[in-house]
Design an enzyme around this catalytic site. Structure first.
Site, PDB file in Angstrom:
ATOM      1  N   GLU A  66      62.697  33.600  36.499  1.00 54.18           N
ATOM      2  CA  GLU A  66      64.081  33.524  36.041  1.00 54.18           C
ATOM      3  C   GLU A  66      64.168  32.967  34.620  1.00 54.18           C
ATOM      4  O   GLU A  66      63.330  32.169  34.206  1.00 54.18           O
ATOM      5  CB  GLU A  66      64.907  32.642  36.987  1.00 54.18           C
ATOM      6  CG  GLU A  66      65.151  33.250  38.361  1.00 54.18           C
ATOM      7  CD  GLU A  66      66.052  34.471  38.331  1.00 54.18           C
ATOM      8  OE1 GLU A  66      66.735  34.691  37.301  1.00 54.18           O
ATOM      9  OE2 GLU A  66      66.093  35.203  39.332  1.00 54.18           O
ATOM     10  N   TRP A  67      65.194  33.366  33.917  1.00 58.57           N
ATOM     11  CA  TRP A  67      65.392  32.969  32.526  1.00 58.57           C
ATOM     12  C   TRP A  67      65.521  31.452  32.377  1.00 58.57           C
ATOM     13  O   TRP A  67      65.207  30.901  31.320  1.00 58.57           O
ATOM     14  CB  TRP A  67      66.643  33.638  31.956  1.00 58.57           C
ATOM     15  CG  TRP A  67      67.909  33.224  32.673  1.00 58.57           C
ATOM     16  CD1 TRP A  67      68.416  33.748  33.833  1.00 58.57           C
ATOM     17  CD2 TRP A  67      68.803  32.176  32.287  1.00 58.57           C
ATOM     18  NE1 TRP A  67      69.572  33.094  34.195  1.00 58.57           N
ATOM     19  CE2 TRP A  67      69.835  32.132  33.266  1.00 58.57           C
ATOM     20  CE3 TRP A  67      68.837  31.267  31.224  1.00 58.57           C
ATOM     21  CZ2 TRP A  67      70.889  31.222  33.207  1.00 58.57           C
ATOM     22  CZ3 TRP A  67      69.879  30.363  31.161  1.00 58.57           C
ATOM     23  CH2 TRP A  67      70.897  30.347  32.149  1.00 58.57           C
ATOM     24  N   GLY A  99      54.589  35.573  43.760  1.00 56.71           N
ATOM     25  CA  GLY A  99      54.562  36.856  44.446  1.00 56.71           C
ATOM     26  C   GLY A  99      55.907  37.225  45.020  1.00 56.71           C
ATOM     27  O   GLY A  99      56.922  37.221  44.344  1.00 56.71           O
ATOM     28  N   GLY A 100      55.900  37.555  46.323  1.00 56.53           N
ATOM     29  CA  GLY A 100      57.110  38.023  46.979  1.00 56.53           C
ATOM     30  C   GLY A 100      57.116  39.535  47.130  1.00 56.53           C
ATOM     31  O   GLY A 100      56.320  40.255  46.515  1.00 56.53           O
ATOM     32  N   TRP A 101      58.006  40.025  47.976  1.00 56.64           N
ATOM     33  CA  TRP A 101      58.068  41.457  48.286  1.00 56.64           C
ATOM     34  C   TRP A 101      58.262  42.307  47.037  1.00 56.64           C
ATOM     35  O   TRP A 101      57.609  43.332  46.847  1.00 56.64           O
ATOM     36  CB  TRP A 101      59.194  41.715  49.275  1.00 56.64           C
ATOM     37  CG  TRP A 101      59.329  43.149  49.654  1.00 56.64           C
ATOM     38  CD1 TRP A 101      60.186  44.076  49.115  1.00 56.64           C
ATOM     39  CD2 TRP A 101      58.558  43.857  50.639  1.00 56.64           C
ATOM     40  NE1 TRP A 101      60.004  45.305  49.707  1.00 56.64           N
ATOM     41  CE2 TRP A 101      59.009  45.202  50.651  1.00 56.64           C
ATOM     42  CE3 TRP A 101      57.537  43.482  51.504  1.00 56.64           C
ATOM     43  CZ2 TRP A 101      58.466  46.161  51.495  1.00 56.64           C
ATOM     44  CZ3 TRP A 101      57.003  44.436  52.357  1.00 56.64           C
ATOM     45  CH2 TRP A 101      57.467  45.764  52.346  1.00 56.64           C
ATOM     46  N   ASN A 102      59.169  41.889  46.163  1.00 57.31           N
ATOM     47  CA  ASN A 102      59.497  42.713  44.995  1.00 57.31           C
ATOM     48  C   ASN A 102      58.347  42.835  44.007  1.00 57.31           C
ATOM     49  O   ASN A 102      58.242  43.839  43.301  1.00 57.31           O
ATOM     50  CB  ASN A 102      60.735  42.164  44.286  1.00 57.31           C
ATOM     51  CG  ASN A 102      62.003  42.374  45.086  1.00 57.31           C
ATOM     52  OD1 ASN A 102      62.071  43.268  45.932  1.00 57.31           O
ATOM     53  ND2 ASN A 102      63.006  41.555  44.844  1.00 57.31           N
ATOM     54  N   GLU A 142      52.239  40.225  49.318  1.00 58.92           N
ATOM     55  CA  GLU A 142      52.751  41.089  50.389  1.00 58.92           C
ATOM     56  C   GLU A 142      52.350  42.546  50.131  1.00 58.92           C
ATOM     57  O   GLU A 142      53.097  43.293  49.540  1.00 58.92           O
ATOM     58  CB  GLU A 142      54.258  40.938  50.494  1.00 58.92           C
ATOM     59  CG  GLU A 142      54.695  39.504  50.776  1.00 58.92           C
ATOM     60  CD  GLU A 142      56.186  39.353  50.998  1.00 58.92           C
ATOM     61  OE1 GLU A 142      56.857  40.353  51.332  1.00 58.92           O
ATOM     62  OE2 GLU A 142      56.683  38.234  50.850  1.00 58.92           O
ATOM     63  N   TYR A 143      51.159  42.965  50.654  1.00 57.80           N
ATOM     64  CA  TYR A 143      50.150  42.246  51.429  1.00 57.80           C
ATOM     65  C   TYR A 143      48.786  42.744  50.984  1.00 57.80           C
ATOM     66  O   TYR A 143      48.675  43.904  50.566  1.00 57.80           O
ATOM     67  CB  TYR A 143      50.302  42.511  52.937  1.00 57.80           C
ATOM     68  CG  TYR A 143      51.675  42.171  53.473  1.00 57.80           C
ATOM     69  CD1 TYR A 143      51.995  40.869  53.853  1.00 57.80           C
ATOM     70  CD2 TYR A 143      52.649  43.153  53.565  1.00 57.80           C
ATOM     71  CE1 TYR A 143      53.259  40.553  54.345  1.00 57.80           C
ATOM     72  CE2 TYR A 143      53.908  42.845  54.038  1.00 57.80           C
ATOM     73  CZ  TYR A 143      54.221  41.557  54.422  1.00 57.80           C
ATOM     74  OH  TYR A 143      55.462  41.245  54.871  1.00 57.80           O
TER      75      TYR A 143
END
Length: 204
Positions: A66-67, A99-102, A142-143
């Protein structure tokens, strides 16, 4: 709302003490009231560990997403505001999730592919985490071996975790600081567990 979630974690700590691991999402700042949620809204007494989600990757290196994650000369960033909870609960431990899904698998595939890239990642991660006052790192790939990630990433993830742990150990020994925590959010479905994770090796 700030939520307590189930986390299958590889926590690099020696004790078997009870842990309540919580996540704070950096996009909750954009919700409309009354659902808008900021670091200052976290009750630091509720959790033993709180994980800030998510950072991203720039090549082999951690990068704020994030900015306003990082502080500037004119504003206090979300990382600093998040870690300020230690002033009200000095025993709480904070980690940064990457990470994360996106984000998907491709950035992790690249850093896990060779010893050189894994070492570069781990060394930079120490600097990034220490500079922002985090106590640890949480992998959220993921993943491995899924979503475009090749089958060899199941073992490459083991190698990435192993190298990161080795670098965290060495840094703690040389600096005299508490060792950075290492954890991972993993898939819970049977198909993901079988294809993505070599748990007997990871838990070592």
């Amino acid at each position: 709302m700030f939520r307590v979630v189930c986390l299958v974690a590889i926590l690099a700590v020696a004790t078997n003490a009870y842990r309540r691991v919580c996540y704070h999402s950096n996009w909750s700042q954009y919700r409309q009231n009354p659902a808008k949620f900021l670091p200052e809204n976290i009750d630091a007494s509720l959790c033993t560990h709180v994980i800030y989600a998510f950072a991203t990757l720039n090549g082999n290196h951690l990068k704020a997403f994030e900015w306003n994650d990082e502080s500037t000369a004119w504003s206090k960033g979300m990382y600093e505001r998040f870690n300020a909870m230690k002033s009200t609960n000095p025993s709480v431990k904070t980690s940064l999730a990457v990470g994360g899904w996106n984000m998907g698998s491709a950035p992790f595939t690249r850093i896990a592919a060779s010893d050189a890239s894994r070492t570069d990642f781990a060394n930079d991660a120490v600097k990034f985490l220490r500079s922002h006052n985090f106590d640890g790192l949480d992998f959220d790939w993921e993943y491995p071996a899924n979503r475009g990630s090749p089958p060899q990433d199941k073992q490459n993830f083991v190698l990435l975790v192993k190298k990161t742990r080795e670098v965290f150990d060495a840094e703690a020994q040389s600096s005299g600081k508490p060792r950075l925590i290492l954890s991972a959010a993993t898939g819970a479905g049977k198909s993901k567990i079988e294809t993505a994770y070599d748990f007997p090796q990871l838990v070592k």
